[in-house]
Structure formats: structure tokens, C-alpha cells
Scaffold this motif. Structure first.
Motif, PDB file in Angstrom:
ATOM      1  N   ASP A 240       4.655  73.506  15.230  1.00  0.00           N
ATOM      2  CA  ASP A 240       5.468  72.984  14.125  1.00  0.00           C
ATOM      3  C   ASP A 240       5.378  71.458  14.056  1.00  0.00           C
ATOM      4  O   ASP A 240       5.405  70.875  12.971  1.00  0.00           O
ATOM      5  CB  ASP A 240       6.932  73.413  14.290  1.00  0.00           C
ATOM      6  N   GLY A 241       5.283  70.811  15.214  1.00  0.00           N
ATOM      7  CA  GLY A 241       5.130  69.361  15.267  1.00  0.00           C
ATOM      8  C   GLY A 241       6.424  68.616  14.999  1.00  0.00           C
ATOM      9  O   GLY A 241       7.520  69.175  15.001  1.00  0.00           O
ATOM     10  N   GLY A 242       6.291  67.307  14.770  1.00  0.00           N
ATOM     11  CA  GLY A 242       7.451  66.443  14.553  1.00  0.00           C
ATOM     12  C   GLY A 242       7.817  65.698  15.821  1.00  0.00           C
ATOM     13  O   GLY A 242       7.019  65.559  16.740  1.00  0.00           O
ATOM     14  N   VAL A 243       9.057  65.195  15.841  1.00  0.00           N
ATOM     15  CA  VAL A 243       9.549  64.467  17.017  1.00  0.00           C
ATOM     16  C   VAL A 243      10.132  65.504  17.979  1.00  0.00           C
ATOM     17  O   VAL A 243      11.294  65.899  17.865  1.00  0.00           O
ATOM     18  CB  VAL A 243      10.620  63.431  16.609  1.00  0.00           C
ATOM     19  N   VAL A 244       9.313  65.955  18.925  1.00  0.00           N
ATOM     20  CA  VAL A 244       9.675  67.123  19.744  1.00  0.00           C
ATOM     21  C   VAL A 244       9.622  66.848  21.247  1.00  0.00           C
ATOM     22  O   VAL A 244       9.817  67.756  22.046  1.00  0.00           O
ATOM     23  CB  VAL A 244       8.749  68.318  19.413  1.00  0.00           C
ATOM     24  N   GLY A 245       9.364  65.620  21.639  1.00  0.00           N
ATOM     25  CA  GLY A 245       9.174  65.311  23.056  1.00  0.00           C
ATOM     26  C   GLY A 245      10.329  65.740  23.938  1.00  0.00           C
ATOM     27  O   GLY A 245      10.142  66.316  25.008  1.00  0.00           O
ATOM     28  N   ARG A 246      11.564  65.484  23.500  1.00  0.00           N
ATOM     29  CA  ARG A 246      12.728  65.808  24.326  1.00  0.00           C
ATOM     30  C   ARG A 246      12.930  67.323  24.419  1.00  0.00           C
ATOM     31  O   ARG A 246      13.348  67.832  25.464  1.00  0.00           O
ATOM     32  CB  ARG A 246      13.972  65.129  23.758  1.00  0.00           C
ATOM     33  N   LEU A 251      12.345  72.285  27.895  1.00  0.00           N
ATOM     34  CA  LEU A 251      11.706  73.570  28.165  1.00  0.00           C
ATOM     35  C   LEU A 251      10.921  73.544  29.474  1.00  0.00           C
ATOM     36  O   LEU A 251      10.915  74.530  30.223  1.00  0.00           O
ATOM     37  CB  LEU A 251      10.769  73.946  27.008  1.00  0.00           C
ATOM     38  N   ILE A 252      10.280  72.424  29.751  1.00  0.00           N
ATOM     39  CA  ILE A 252       9.528  72.295  31.008  1.00  0.00           C
ATOM     40  C   ILE A 252      10.475  72.432  32.202  1.00  0.00           C
ATOM     41  O   ILE A 252      10.151  73.081  33.205  1.00  0.00           O
ATOM     42  CB  ILE A 252       8.787  70.941  31.053  1.00  0.00           C
ATOM     43  N   GLN A 253      11.663  71.825  32.101  1.00  0.00           N
ATOM     44  CA  GLN A 253      12.638  71.949  33.186  1.00  0.00           C
ATOM     45  C   GLN A 253      13.044  73.407  33.390  1.00  0.00           C
ATOM     46  O   GLN A 253      13.183  73.873  34.532  1.00  0.00           O
ATOM     47  CB  GLN A 253      13.872  71.109  32.856  1.00  0.00           C
ATOM     48  N   GLU A 254      13.229  74.135  32.277  1.00  0.00           N
ATOM     49  CA  GLU A 254      13.613  75.538  32.371  1.00  0.00           C
ATOM     50  C   GLU A 254      12.476  76.385  32.955  1.00  0.00           C
ATOM     51  O   GLU A 254      12.709  77.308  33.751  1.00  0.00           O
ATOM     52  CB  GLU A 254      14.003  76.061  30.987  1.00  0.00           C
ATOM     53  N   MET A 255      11.246  76.091  32.567  1.00  0.00           N
ATOM     54  CA  MET A 255      10.097  76.814  33.114  1.00  0.00           C
ATOM     55  C   MET A 255      10.000  76.584  34.622  1.00  0.00           C
ATOM     56  O   MET A 255       9.750  77.509  35.397  1.00  0.00           O
ATOM     57  CB  MET A 255       8.812  76.365  32.403  1.00  0.00           C
ATOM     58  N   ASN A 256      10.202  75.356  35.022  1.00  0.00           N
ATOM     59  CA  ASN A 256      10.184  75.037  36.455  1.00  0.00           C
ATOM     60  C   ASN A 256      11.274  75.792  37.200  1.00  0.00           C
ATOM     61  O   ASN A 256      11.060  76.274  38.324  1.00  0.00           O
ATOM     62  CB  ASN A 256      10.374  73.529  36.653  1.00  0.00           C
ATOM     63  N   ARG A 257      12.451  75.892  36.577  1.00  0.00           N
ATOM     64  CA  ARG A 257      13.565  76.588  37.208  1.00  0.00           C
ATOM     65  C   ARG A 257      13.224  78.056  37.475  1.00  0.00           C
ATOM     66  O   ARG A 257      13.484  78.597  38.550  1.00  0.00           O
ATOM     67  CB  ARG A 257      14.801  76.490  36.316  1.00  0.00           C
ATOM     68  N   GLU A 258      12.625  78.710  36.474  1.00  0.00           N
ATOM     69  CA  GLU A 258      12.271  80.126  36.621  1.00  0.00           C
ATOM     70  C   GLU A 258      11.212  80.324  37.709  1.00  0.00           C
ATOM     71  O   GLU A 258      11.306  81.241  38.527  1.00  0.00           O
ATOM     72  CB  GLU A 258      11.762  80.702  35.292  1.00  0.00           C
ATOM     73  N   VAL A 259      10.217  79.458  37.724  1.00  0.00           N
ATOM     74  CA  VAL A 259       9.142  79.584  38.712  1.00  0.00           C
ATOM     75  C   VAL A 259       9.671  79.323  40.114  1.00  0.00           C
ATOM     76  O   VAL A 259       9.285  80.005  41.077  1.00  0.00           O
ATOM     77  CB  VAL A 259       7.979  78.635  38.370  1.00  0.00           C
ATOM     78  N   ASN A 260      10.566  78.361  40.255  1.00  0.00           N
ATOM     79  CA  ASN A 260      11.162  78.096  41.572  1.00  0.00           C
ATOM     80  C   ASN A 260      11.957  79.299  42.067  1.00  0.00           C
ATOM     81  O   ASN A 260      11.939  79.619  43.268  1.00  0.00           O
ATOM     82  CB  ASN A 260      12.064  76.864  41.507  1.00  0.00           C
ATOM     83  N   THR A 261      12.666  79.958  41.144  1.00  0.00           N
ATOM     84  CA  THR A 261      13.429  81.150  41.526  1.00  0.00           C
ATOM     85  C   THR A 261      12.494  82.267  41.966  1.00  0.00           C
ATOM     86  O   THR A 261      12.763  82.974  42.958  1.00  0.00           O
ATOM     87  CB  THR A 261      14.295  81.627  40.343  1.00  0.00           C
ATOM     88  N   ILE A 262      11.394  82.441  41.228  1.00  0.00           N
ATOM     89  CA  ILE A 262      10.407  83.450  41.615  1.00  0.00           C
ATOM     90  C   ILE A 262       9.876  83.147  43.015  1.00  0.00           C
ATOM     91  O   ILE A 262       9.732  84.034  43.855  1.00  0.00           O
ATOM     92  CB  ILE A 262       9.247  83.500  40.599  1.00  0.00           C
ATOM     93  N   GLY A 263       9.605  81.879  43.259  1.00  0.00           N
ATOM     94  CA  GLY A 263       9.098  81.479  44.573  1.00  0.00           C
ATOM     95  C   GLY A 263      10.090  81.761  45.683  1.00  0.00           C
ATOM     96  O   GLY A 263       9.706  82.163  46.787  1.00  0.00           O
ATOM     97  N   SER A 264      11.392  81.551  45.406  1.00  0.00           N
ATOM     98  CA  SER A 264      12.415  81.789  46.439  1.00  0.00           C
ATOM     99  C   SER A 264      12.588  83.276  46.734  1.00  0.00           C
ATOM    100  O   SER A 264      13.017  83.657  47.823  1.00  0.00           O
ATOM    101  CB  SER A 264      13.754  81.188  46.001  1.00  0.00           C
ATOM    102  N   LYS A 265      12.262  84.124  45.737  1.00  0.00           N
ATOM    103  CA  LYS A 265      12.380  85.570  45.929  1.00  0.00           C
ATOM    104  C   LYS A 265      11.106  86.188  46.502  1.00  0.00           C
ATOM    105  O   LYS A 265      11.113  87.342  46.941  1.00  0.00           O
ATOM    106  CB  LYS A 265      12.702  86.257  44.595  1.00  0.00           C
ATOM    107  N   ALA A 266      10.035  85.434  46.447  1.00  0.00           N
ATOM    108  CA  ALA A 266       8.732  86.001  46.824  1.00  0.00           C
ATOM    109  C   ALA A 266       8.707  86.408  48.295  1.00  0.00           C
ATOM    110  O   ALA A 266       9.015  85.615  49.186  1.00  0.00           O
ATOM    111  CB  ALA A 266       7.631  84.988  46.541  1.00  0.00           C
ATOM    112  N   ASN A 267       8.343  87.661  48.515  1.00  0.00           N
ATOM    113  CA  ASN A 267       8.141  88.154  49.877  1.00  0.00           C
ATOM    114  C   ASN A 267       6.733  88.716  49.997  1.00  0.00           C
ATOM    115  O   ASN A 267       6.491  89.692  50.696  1.00  0.00           O
ATOM    116  CB  ASN A 267       9.164  89.238  50.213  1.00  0.00           C
ATOM    117  N   ASP A 268       5.847  88.051  49.265  1.00  0.00           N
ATOM    118  CA  ASP A 268       4.474  88.545  49.196  1.00  0.00           C
ATOM    119  C   ASP A 268       3.544  87.350  49.081  1.00  0.00           C
ATOM    120  O   ASP A 268       3.789  86.426  48.287  1.00  0.00           O
ATOM    121  CB  ASP A 268       4.317  89.474  47.990  1.00  0.00           C
ATOM    122  N   ILE A 269       2.471  87.356  49.856  1.00  0.00           N
ATOM    123  CA  ILE A 269       1.562  86.212  49.885  1.00  0.00           C
ATOM    124  C   ILE A 269       0.885  85.993  48.547  1.00  0.00           C
ATOM    125  O   ILE A 269       0.664  84.855  48.113  1.00  0.00           O
ATOM    126  CB  ILE A 269       0.502  86.388  51.014  1.00  0.00           C
TER     127      ILE A 269
END
Length: 293
Positions: A240-246, A251-269
């Protein structure tokens, strides 16, 4: 179209009296900020020039350099202390009489005497100069924005590619994660059987409960669903474009949050390795997002 906060623009305009050069450079910044370096005589129109830039730039730090050639912006005149001048002439005549010296005092020497003759500077304003300077600023801002847009297109291609990599890794986890509990059950059962060596019967229901508890504790379905939602939003926003940086930064912070949670639950190499790759790609996306308007 998304726009980069990095850019450069220059414009040179002239009339019969002045030649004006305006150069702009922009960098990433949380907010909008303009710094103008110009002759102090132009301070009356500084805000006007800043507004000309702000009409086209919404976010980022912009450095503006202004150079002017042609008629001076400062009018200079000589001020003479005539009383002191007359005093010098009278004293010179007296000296000549007493020493019996002929000739006249040197006018050049008196002109260079800072006590008698001083240079006075008076700042001048010129509406014609202000007009051509404003036009040059607008033109330089146009070119700055054009470069920021070209840089933005490059960022768009790179971001889209990296988000697709994140989606691919997440899809692989979606396919693999349900198998982890079954792997754990087989592994646990073998360990129990090896330990007992078939001599004592074990409670299979208890084993199944242990596997169910493990499966519930290590379930990452919700995190993967949210991660998928974030990446879809991310792609829509950059398209869509425009002034979207913020927005993208959030969204990047939220993506990081989900991946960190997956990592904390991971019991598999295998999941742990995928998480490392996901975090690496998201970090690269984050670096690029920092430069988007």
C-alpha cells in the motif's frame, strides 16, 4: 510505494543578480527534523524554507546547505571621524612647523588609520533573492524525494524477499511441530523399555499422559498463526505504501515476540535451528525498516 529516509537532492537557479545553490541530504530519524546552513542574512525566511521541505518530506533528518553567489547581502560603507581627522591635520601642521618639514600629510595613511576611518556593514534583504531561493529549495526537495522513492523501491524488493523467507521457515515449522510430540513419545518409551529391560511392566497410560503434557507445553500453533498474520499485514502495508515506517517497526517487534516464544517452548533441535534462522531474517528486516519513512 514505500519511501526511504536516505536521499540527496540539489538545485541551482540564477537570475541577473544571484546564483543560488541548494543541496540536501536526508538520513533516518524517528521524527522530522530540518537543519539549514545558510548566511545569517537569510534568517527571516528560514521557517518558510523549512515548510517548503516539510511539504514533501514527512519523516527523517534533512540537512540543507545554501550557497549564494552574486551581489553581496551586506552593504559596506566607510565612516569617517571628521573631528579626529581635523585634529590629525592640525597636529601634523604643528609638527612640520616645529621641525621645519615641508610637504603634506599622506591621505593614504589617514584612510588606513582605523581610528579615523572604519568600515560599517549593513545587512540587506532582497525579495528577488528570497523568491529564487524558495524555488531552488522546492526543486532540491523534489529531487531528494525522487531519490528516496528509488531507494524505497529497492527496500521494497528486499523486504518482500525476506518476509517470504520468514513465511517459508514458519510453514516448515507448522508442518514439523506436530511431529515433535510423537518423536518424544517414541523416545520416552524406548528409554523406559531400555531401563526396565522388559522385566517389569510399566503404566502405558502414565506414559501417554506424560506425552500429552509435553505436547501441550511445547505447542506453538498459536505463535505460528500470529506470526503468519503479522507477515501478511507487513506485506500489505509495504504494498500500500505511504508513511509506514512506524507501523512496520511495531510489526517487527511483534514478530520477534512470537519467534522468541517459539524458541522458549522448543524442545527439539530442528525447531531451535529454525528459530535461529527466523531471528536472523527478522533482524535483517528490522535493520531495513529503520530506514523507511
Amino acid at each position: 510505494m514505500i519511501t526511504s529516509m536516505t536521499g540527496y537532492g540539489q538545485a541551482v537557479l540564477e537570475n541577473e543578480r544571484f546564483k543560488v545553490s541548494v543541496e540536501m541530504r536526508s538520513y533516518n530519524h524517528r521524527f522530522f527534523e530540518v537543519m539549514i546552513r545558510m548566511p545569517r542574512q537569510l534568517l527571516p525566511i528560514e521557517e518558510q524554507l523549512k515548510k517548503a521541505v516539510q511539504k514533501q518530506v514527512n519523516r527523517g533528518k534533512v540537512d540543507v546547505f545554501i550557497n549564494i553567489e552574486g551581489e553581496g547581502l551586506v552593504k559596506k560603507r566607510l565612516d569617517v571621524d571628521w573631528d579626529l581627522f581635523n585634529e590629525y591635520l592640525y597636529t601634523a601642521d604643528e609638527m612640520k612647523k616645529r621641525a621645519n618639514i615641508t610637504g603634506q600629510p599622506s591621505v593614504d595613511a589617514l584612510l588606513l588609520h582605523e581610528k579615523i576611518v572604519s568600515v560599517h556593514e549593513q545587512e540587506q534583504t532582497d525579495e528577488g533573492l528570497f523568491s529564487i531561493l524558495t524555488k531552488a529549495t522546492e526543486e532540491a526537495a523534489n529531487k531528494l524525494v525522487e531519490m528516496r522513492q528509488r531507494e524505497g523501491q529497492t527496500l521494497f524488493v528486499d523486504l518482500k524477499t525476506r518476509v517470504e523467507i520468514v513465511n517459508k521457515l514458519a510453514n516448515e515449522l507448522t508442518q514439523y511441530a506436530p511431529k515433535v510430540a510423537e518423536h518424544y513419545r517414541t523416545k520416552l518409551q524406548k528409554r523406559v523399555e531400555d531401563f526396565l529391560q522388559g522385566q517389569v511392566e510399566y503404566d502405558e497410560n502414565r506414559l501417554l499422559n506424560e506425552v500429552a503434557f509435553f505436547a501441550d507445553k511445547s505447542n506453538v500453533d498459536e505463535e505460528l498463526i500470529r506470526l503468519d498474520s503479522h507477515t501478511l499485514q507487513f506485506l500489505k502495508i509495504i504494498e500500500d505504501g505511504g508513511v509506514v515506517g512506524r507501523k512496520l517497526d511495531f510489526l517487527i517487534q511483534e514478530m520477534n515476540r512470537e519467534v522468541n516464544t517459539i524458541g522458549s517452548k522448543a524442545n527439539d533441535i530442528h525447531i531451535s535451528r529454525q528459530v535461529v534462522e527466523l531471528k536472523s531474517e527478522i533482524e535483517k528486516i528490522k535493520e531495513q525498516v529503520q530506514n523507511i519513512e
